[in-house]
Motif scaffolding. Structure first.
Motif, PDB file in Angstrom:
ATOM      1  N   ALA A   1       0.906  -1.154  -0.071  1.00  0.00           N
ATOM      2  CA  ALA A   1      -0.149   0.202  -0.079  1.00  0.00           C
ATOM      3  C   ALA A   1       0.831   1.352  -0.025  1.00  0.00           C
ATOM      4  CB  ALA A   1      -0.968   0.034   1.364  1.00  0.00           C
TER       5      ALA A   1
ATOM      6  N   PHE B   1       0.264   5.439   0.381  1.00  0.00           N
ATOM      7  CA  PHE B   1      -0.813   6.545   0.622  1.00  0.00           C
ATOM      8  C   PHE B   1      -0.023   7.729   0.267  1.00  0.00           C
ATOM      9  CE2 PHE B   1      -3.934   4.598   3.910  1.00  0.00           C
ATOM     10  CZ  PHE B   1      -4.090   3.589   3.093  1.00  0.00           C
TER      11      PHE B   1
ATOM     12  N   TRP C   1      -4.840   1.383   5.918  1.00  0.00           N
ATOM     13  CA  TRP C   1      -4.185   0.199   5.546  1.00  0.00           C
ATOM     14  C   TRP C   1      -3.820  -0.511   6.634  1.00  0.00           C
ATOM     15  CZ3 TRP C   1      -3.864  -3.335   2.053  1.00  0.00           C
ATOM     16  CH2 TRP C   1      -2.881  -4.085   2.164  1.00  0.00           C
ATOM     17  N   ASP C   2      -4.411  -1.792   6.802  1.00  0.00           N
ATOM     18  CA  ASP C   2      -4.041  -2.595   7.888  1.00  0.00           C
ATOM     19  C   ASP C   2      -3.027  -3.539   7.472  1.00  0.00           C
ATOM     20  OD1 ASP C   2      -3.722  -4.549  10.068  1.00  0.00           O
ATOM     21  OD2 ASP C   2      -6.111  -4.250  10.657  1.00  0.00           O
ATOM     22  N   ARG C   3      -1.701  -3.505   7.987  1.00  0.00           N
ATOM     23  CA  ARG C   3      -0.760  -4.552   7.367  1.00  0.00           C
ATOM     24  C   ARG C   3      -0.910  -5.858   7.870  1.00  0.00           C
ATOM     25  NH1 ARG C   3       3.966  -6.323   9.382  1.00  0.00           N
ATOM     26  NH2 ARG C   3       3.670  -5.107  11.275  1.00  0.00           N
TER      27      ARG C   3
ATOM     28  N   ASN D   1      -3.628  -7.430   5.722  1.00  0.00           N
ATOM     29  CA  ASN D   1      -3.443  -7.102   4.259  1.00  0.00           C
ATOM     30  C   ASN D   1      -4.933  -6.321   3.790  1.00  0.00           C
ATOM     31  OD1 ASN D   1      -1.742  -7.267   2.319  1.00  0.00           O
ATOM     32  ND2 ASN D   1      -2.838  -8.867   1.152  1.00  0.00           N
ATOM     33  N   GLN D   2      -5.577  -5.421   4.519  1.00  0.00           N
ATOM     34  CA  GLN D   2      -6.702  -4.981   4.110  1.00  0.00           C
ATOM     35  C   GLN D   2      -6.881  -3.451   4.267  1.00  0.00           C
ATOM     36  OE1 GLN D   2      -9.524  -5.693   7.471  1.00  0.00           O
ATOM     37  NE2 GLN D   2     -11.145  -5.328   6.425  1.00  0.00           N
ATOM     38  N   LEU D   3      -7.402  -2.898   3.224  1.00  0.00           N
ATOM     39  CA  LEU D   3      -7.720  -1.594   2.869  1.00  0.00           C
ATOM     40  C   LEU D   3      -9.131  -1.117   3.205  1.00  0.00           C
ATOM     41  CD1 LEU D   3      -6.719   1.368   1.658  1.00  0.00           C
ATOM     42  CD2 LEU D   3      -7.779   0.536  -0.494  1.00  0.00           C
TER      43      LEU D   3
ATOM     44  N   SER E   1     -14.400  -2.151   2.371  1.00  0.00           N
ATOM     45  CA  SER E   1     -13.218  -2.873   2.673  1.00  0.00           C
ATOM     46  C   SER E   1     -12.754  -3.944   1.612  1.00  0.00           C
ATOM     47  CB  SER E   1     -13.632  -3.872   3.993  1.00  0.00           C
ATOM     48  OG  SER E   1     -12.640  -4.681   4.401  1.00  0.00           O
TER      49      SER E   1
END
Length: 229
Positions: free
Chosen positions: A21, A23, A107-109, A112-114, A188
């Motif tokens: 990701a 930003f 972004w949650d590393r 693996n989620q946007l 999501s």
């Protein structure tokens, strides 16, 4: 993409990559004028990355709630700081607690989620384009077009709605292949699959009268008004 949005944030610019990701942000400094409030902003562990446009009105209350439920102590006066910590603490429940106007990308590393979220009234815009290998998002259409990955082709269905009503339908945009996050729900993207979650937003059903009925009522109303002069 951030260069064409410079007018939205003349006080600074930032770009940060975390895993797959990346930003970008144009800053309009309001709450915290120091460099500690710059974005994109990460949590201390470097797991959560946030870019955010808007203002959280209940920032002080949420700070107290976070500090009561965790050992975290805030380092800035910027309302952005509650977002990565609030996400780690409450997950999607964060958005139910927010009072304000906002467009948020998280972004949650670890997952693996946007996550893209917009205020329930839809004050702050948030556009996105989902492609086979990427999700592009921006506060304005021109930001997505500047990526060079989306053609500036008019969506005929959205254009018809715009001519008829003066605005596009919820979730649409005038550019083919580009959508809007509807007010209230969060989008999501997990492993590039889109899921829309309604977090406290209520859809109100509107009943429209038949055009013939309206025409008859308007004619009678006009006849009564004209006859009074």
């Amino acid at each position: 993409m951030t260069d064409v949005l410079a007018h939205r944030g003349p006080d600074g610019a930032g770009i940060h990559a975390l895993g797959p990701a990346m930003f970008g942000h144009r800053r309009l400094a309001i709450r915290d004028l120091t460099e500690s409030g710059r974005q994109p902003m990460l949590d201390p562990d470097g797991d959560i990355m946030v870019t955010f446009n808007g203002e959280i009105y209940n920032d002080a209350a949420l700070r107290r709630e976070i500090e009561a439920q965790s050992d975290y102590r805030f380092r800035t006066r910027c309302d952005t700081e509650i977002l990565p910590i609030g996400w780690k603490l409450w997950g999607a429940g964060l958005f139910e607690r927010l009072q304000g106007m906002f467009a948020i990308a998280i972004w949650d590393r670890t997952r693996n989620q946007l996550v893209l979220a917009r205020d329930p009234v839809g004050i702050k815009p948030l556009y996105y384009a989902q492609q086979a290998d990427a999700v592009l998002f921006s506060s304005e259409l021109k930001g997505i077009l500047a990526s060079g990955r989306v053609r500036s082709t008019i969506d005929p269905r959205a254009f018809h709605a715009y001519l008829a009503a003066g605005y596009c339908n919820v979730g649409d945009s005038l550019v083919a292949g580009v959508s809007q996050i509807p007010p209230g729900p969060t989008a999501s993207f997990l492993s590039m699959r889109l899921r829309l979650d309604h977090t406290g937003a209520q859809l109100v059903a509107v009943r429209f009268r038949a055009p013939r009925s309206l025409g008859t009522r308007f004619t009678k109303f006009w006849q009564r008004r004209a006859g009074s002069y």
